[in-house]
Design a protein around this motif. Structure first.
Motif, mmCIF file in Angstrom:
data_model
loop_
_atom_site.group_PDB
_atom_site.id
_atom_site.type_symbol
_atom_site.label_atom_id
_atom_site.label_comp_id
_atom_site.label_asym_id
_atom_site.label_seq_id
_atom_site.Cartn_x
_atom_site.Cartn_y
_atom_site.Cartn_z
ATOM 1 N N ARG A 193 53.740 27.994 -0.036
ATOM 2 C CA ARG A 193 53.242 26.710 0.416
ATOM 3 C C ARG A 193 54.358 25.671 0.404
ATOM 4 N NH1 ARG A 193 47.301 26.857 -0.309
ATOM 5 N NH2 ARG A 193 47.305 24.605 0.085
ATOM 6 N N THR A 194 54.181 24.634 1.216
ATOM 7 C CA THR A 194 55.141 23.533 1.258
ATOM 8 C C THR A 194 54.472 22.195 0.930
ATOM 9 O OG1 THR A 194 54.791 23.285 3.644
ATOM 10 C CG2 THR A 194 56.620 24.698 2.936
ATOM 11 N N ASP A 195 53.238 22.273 0.417
ATOM 12 C CA ASP A 195 52.525 21.042 0.066
ATOM 13 C C ASP A 195 52.633 20.806 -1.442
ATOM 14 O OD1 ASP A 195 50.876 22.993 -0.950
ATOM 15 O OD2 ASP A 195 49.107 22.460 0.222
ATOM 16 N N ASP A 196 51.680 20.100 -2.030
ATOM 17 C CA ASP A 196 51.738 19.752 -3.450
ATOM 18 C C ASP A 196 51.490 20.940 -4.372
ATOM 19 O OD1 ASP A 196 52.234 17.141 -2.804
ATOM 20 O OD2 ASP A 196 50.166 16.451 -3.123
ATOM 21 N N TRP A 197 51.182 22.106 -3.811
ATOM 22 C CA TRP A 197 50.857 23.276 -4.624
ATOM 23 C C TRP A 197 51.918 24.364 -4.494
ATOM 24 C CZ3 TRP A 197 46.909 21.894 -7.637
ATOM 25 C CH2 TRP A 197 46.053 20.907 -7.171
ATOM 26 N N GLY A 198 53.066 24.055 -3.926
ATOM 27 C CA GLY A 198 54.123 25.052 -3.762
ATOM 28 C C GLY A 198 55.462 24.418 -3.462
ATOM 29 N N MET A 204 54.264 24.619 -8.042
ATOM 30 C CA MET A 204 53.666 25.940 -8.188
ATOM 31 C C MET A 204 52.818 26.031 -9.454
ATOM 32 S SD MET A 204 56.969 28.114 -6.879
ATOM 33 C CE MET A 204 56.297 29.776 -7.001
ATOM 34 N N ALA A 205 53.230 25.310 -10.496
ATOM 35 C CA ALA A 205 52.503 25.346 -11.769
ATOM 36 C C ALA A 205 51.364 24.335 -11.832
ATOM 37 C CB ALA A 205 53.476 25.096 -12.918
ATOM 38 N N ARG A 206 51.278 23.457 -10.849
ATOM 39 C CA ARG A 206 50.297 22.366 -10.897
ATOM 40 C C ARG A 206 48.879 22.876 -11.107
ATOM 41 N NH1 ARG A 206 51.010 17.413 -8.920
ATOM 42 N NH2 ARG A 206 52.794 18.154 -7.684
ATOM 43 N N ILE A 207 48.496 23.900 -10.362
ATOM 44 C CA ILE A 207 47.119 24.380 -10.430
ATOM 45 C C ILE A 207 46.801 24.935 -11.810
ATOM 46 C CG2 ILE A 207 47.619 26.719 -9.569
ATOM 47 C CD1 ILE A 207 44.977 26.506 -8.005
ATOM 48 N N LYS A 241 61.717 33.258 -12.564
ATOM 49 C CA LYS A 241 62.018 32.934 -13.955
ATOM 50 C C LYS A 241 62.041 31.427 -14.184
ATOM 51 C CE LYS A 241 65.176 33.706 -17.807
ATOM 52 N NZ LYS A 241 65.375 32.266 -18.089
ATOM 53 N N ALA A 242 62.554 30.676 -13.236
ATOM 54 C CA ALA A 242 62.574 29.217 -13.389
ATOM 55 C C ALA A 242 61.156 28.663 -13.446
ATOM 56 C CB ALA A 242 63.356 28.584 -12.243
ATOM 57 N N VAL A 243 60.241 29.271 -12.706
ATOM 58 C CA VAL A 243 58.842 28.847 -12.760
ATOM 59 C C VAL A 243 58.270 29.133 -14.145
ATOM 60 C CG1 VAL A 243 56.550 29.058 -11.733
ATOM 61 C CG2 VAL A 243 58.579 29.308 -10.292
ATOM 62 N N SER A 244 58.528 30.345 -14.657
ATOM 63 C CA SER A 244 58.017 30.712 -15.980
ATOM 64 C C SER A 244 58.628 29.848 -17.071
ATOM 65 C CB SER A 244 58.301 32.189 -16.255
ATOM 66 O OG SER A 244 57.619 33.018 -15.339
ATOM 67 N N ASP A 245 59.922 29.565 -16.959
ATOM 68 C CA ASP A 245 60.565 28.666 -17.925
ATOM 69 C C ASP A 245 59.857 27.317 -17.948
ATOM 70 O OD1 ASP A 245 62.444 30.624 -18.448
ATOM 71 O OD2 ASP A 245 64.089 29.624 -17.389
ATOM 72 N N HIS A 246 59.601 26.787 -16.766
ATOM 73 C CA HIS A 246 58.932 25.487 -16.652
ATOM 74 C C HIS A 246 57.539 25.531 -17.269
ATOM 75 C CE1 HIS A 246 57.460 21.737 -14.899
ATOM 76 N NE2 HIS A 246 56.431 22.415 -14.425
ATOM 77 N N VAL A 247 56.783 26.588 -16.954
ATOM 78 C CA VAL A 247 55.421 26.718 -17.476
ATOM 79 C C VAL A 247 55.434 26.742 -19.002
ATOM 80 C CG1 VAL A 247 53.480 28.325 -17.698
ATOM 81 C CG2 VAL A 247 54.415 27.796 -15.436
ATOM 82 N N LEU A 248 56.279 27.578 -19.593
ATOM 83 C CA LEU A 248 56.279 27.710 -21.048
ATOM 84 C C LEU A 248 56.770 26.451 -21.743
ATOM 85 C CD1 LEU A 248 57.492 31.390 -21.247
ATOM 86 C CD2 LEU A 248 55.310 30.529 -22.102
ATOM 87 N N GLN A 249 57.743 25.785 -21.163
ATOM 88 C CA GLN A 249 58.216 24.540 -21.771
ATOM 89 C C GLN A 249 57.124 23.477 -21.771
ATOM 90 O OE1 GLN A 249 61.712 23.951 -19.385
ATOM 91 N NE2 GLN A 249 62.805 25.617 -20.406
ATOM 92 N N ARG A 250 56.343 23.411 -20.708
ATOM 93 C CA ARG A 250 55.224 22.470 -20.686
ATOM 94 C C ARG A 250 54.110 22.907 -21.628
ATOM 95 N NH1 ARG A 250 52.723 20.286 -15.275
ATOM 96 N NH2 ARG A 250 51.495 19.237 -16.884
ATOM 97 N N LEU A 251 53.855 24.227 -21.681
ATOM 98 C CA LEU A 251 52.804 24.726 -22.563
ATOM 99 C C LEU A 251 53.113 24.432 -24.019
ATOM 100 C CD1 LEU A 251 52.010 28.214 -20.986
ATOM 101 C CD2 LEU A 251 50.509 26.206 -21.016
ATOM 102 N N ASP A 252 54.396 24.348 -24.354
ATOM 103 C CA ASP A 252 54.773 24.077 -25.733
ATOM 104 C C ASP A 252 54.290 22.702 -26.188
ATOM 105 O OD1 ASP A 252 56.009 25.361 -27.925
ATOM 106 O OD2 ASP A 252 57.707 23.991 -27.776
ATOM 107 N N GLN A 253 53.954 21.834 -25.246
ATOM 108 C CA GLN A 253 53.422 20.513 -25.574
ATOM 109 C C GLN A 253 51.892 20.481 -25.509
ATOM 110 O OE1 GLN A 253 55.873 18.463 -26.565
ATOM 111 N NE2 GLN A 253 57.218 20.169 -26.010
ATOM 112 N N TYR A 254 51.283 21.632 -25.166
ATOM 113 C CA TYR A 254 49.835 21.706 -25.017
ATOM 114 C C TYR A 254 49.196 22.194 -26.314
ATOM 115 C CZ TYR A 254 48.519 20.732 -20.172
ATOM 116 O OH TYR A 254 48.213 20.107 -18.992
#
Length: 345
Positions: A193-198, A204-207, A241-254
């Motif tokens: 996707r090229t919109d707010d969900w990709g 990509m992690a927004r949803i 991997k960059a997507v997964s890195d981003h997801v886990l770094q944000r999850l660490d604050q959840y």
């Protein structure tokens, strides 16, 4: 402290104490009735395994559009909720704790399950291969979800979490692993996707984060299953991997109950510089459940080394309803074989 680390208690979140560190992994058995309601056999099946520290159910469909396999249970009708009340009551009567794993299959489906409609997906990218439990049906082209459909799906996850609370579950696990819908948004092969969900790690992690936020508003304890390695229903892309890195770094604050490894075999991955669980642990400081081919001994090792806090066991718990008692008594285990999938024991 128990001398066997498997049998130490564990505090999960603010209000759950698990009696041991053994988790029953989610395992789809396709044994709900034709209305996707859990059967009495399923009530007994889960009840017999209540001495595990935590049971995570097989995947529960959040809506009719989530279906990708025959007779997989759901949690979107009153009858389905009532059926799960029987399961949670039995597990609690037997002293156990139980989370509902909630999911949507996305493109891992076929029009035969969807009243002739195309499966929904982040992008119109076909999955190749034969549809399981059919003679020769092949996966086809899914339909890219609209903004409205994405918003509806987030709402469906929230409603599933609310329904799980009504059904008596102690929490839910959001299934964002194994190449199903939420995981499809997290990988470049399936999200074009090229919109707010990709188009970027954040988009990509927004949803995923909107689903987690929505679920947390409905039920106190929310866990997450993820597959940083694209190993099933997806093709690997180095950018993942960059997507997964981003997801886990944000999850660490959840404030999550846990993050759960979504792998059939928790093996070494060169691009992750370790096993998938070790990679998750490096990026996430909360509770980690390791899953993927663990034995009693390798599970102990993962706990002792600090790679994980809890160990999810799958097939050995199918073969041994009394798995916990056998391990505690150092008795031999019955060996799993695929024929056992045809019966709920």
């Amino acid at each position: 402290m128990n001398r066997d680390v498997l049998f130490n208690t564990f505090k999960l979140g603010n209000d759950l104490t698990l009696s041991n560190r053994i988790v029953m992994a989610p395992m789809n058995r396709s044994m709900a009735d034709d209305d996707l309601v859990p059967t009495e056999a399923m009530v007994e099946y889960y009840g017999r395994r209540a001495d595990t520290g935590l049971i995570i159910t097989e995947s529960l469909m959040i809506s009719p559009s989530a279906m990708g396999y025959p007779n997989t249970p759901a949690i979107f009708t009153p009858a389905q909720i009532a059926g799960w009340k029987k399961v949670t009551r039995k597990v609690h009567e037997n002293g156990g704790r139980i989370f509902a794993q909630i999911w949507h299959t996305g493109r891992v489906s076929h029009p035969i399950y969807l009243k002739g409609e195309q499966p929904l997906a982040p992008s119109a990218v076909a999955l190749t291969g034969r549809v399981p439990r059919t003679d020769d049906l092949q996966y086809g082209m899914p339909r890219e979800m609209t903004e409205a459909e994405i918003r509806q799906m987030i709402g469906d996850f929230a409603q599933a979490a609310a329904n799980a609370r009504e059904a008596g579950f102690d929490g839910v696990e959001v299934h964002a692993a194994n190449g199903y819908l939420l995981d499809q948004f997290l990988h470049w092969d399936t999200n074009r996707r090229t919109d707010d969900w990709g188009g970027s790690e954040e988009n990509m992690a927004r949803i995923l984060f909107e689903v987690l936020d929505a679920a947390k508003r409905e039920i106190g304890q929310v866990g997450l299953r993820i597959s940083p390695a694209a190993y099933i229903h997806l093709e690997h892309d180095a950018r993942d991997k960059a997507v997964s890195d981003h997801v886990l770094q944000r999850l660490d604050q959840y404030d999550l109950a846990y993050v759960h490894t979504g792998m059939f075999e928790d093996s070494y991955q060169e691009h992750l510089a370790g096993t998938v669980t070790q990679y998750i642990r490096r990026h996430y400081s909360g509770t980690v459940i390791a899953c993927g081919g663990y034995s009693v001994n390798s599970g102990r090792e993962a706990l002792a080394s600090g790679d994980a806090d809890l160990i999810a066991i799958g097939r050995p718990l199918i073969a041994n309803p009394d798995f916990v008692a056998r391990v505690r008594a150092e008795q031999p285990l019955t060996t799993y074989n695929p024929e056992m999938l045809n019966e709920l024991v």
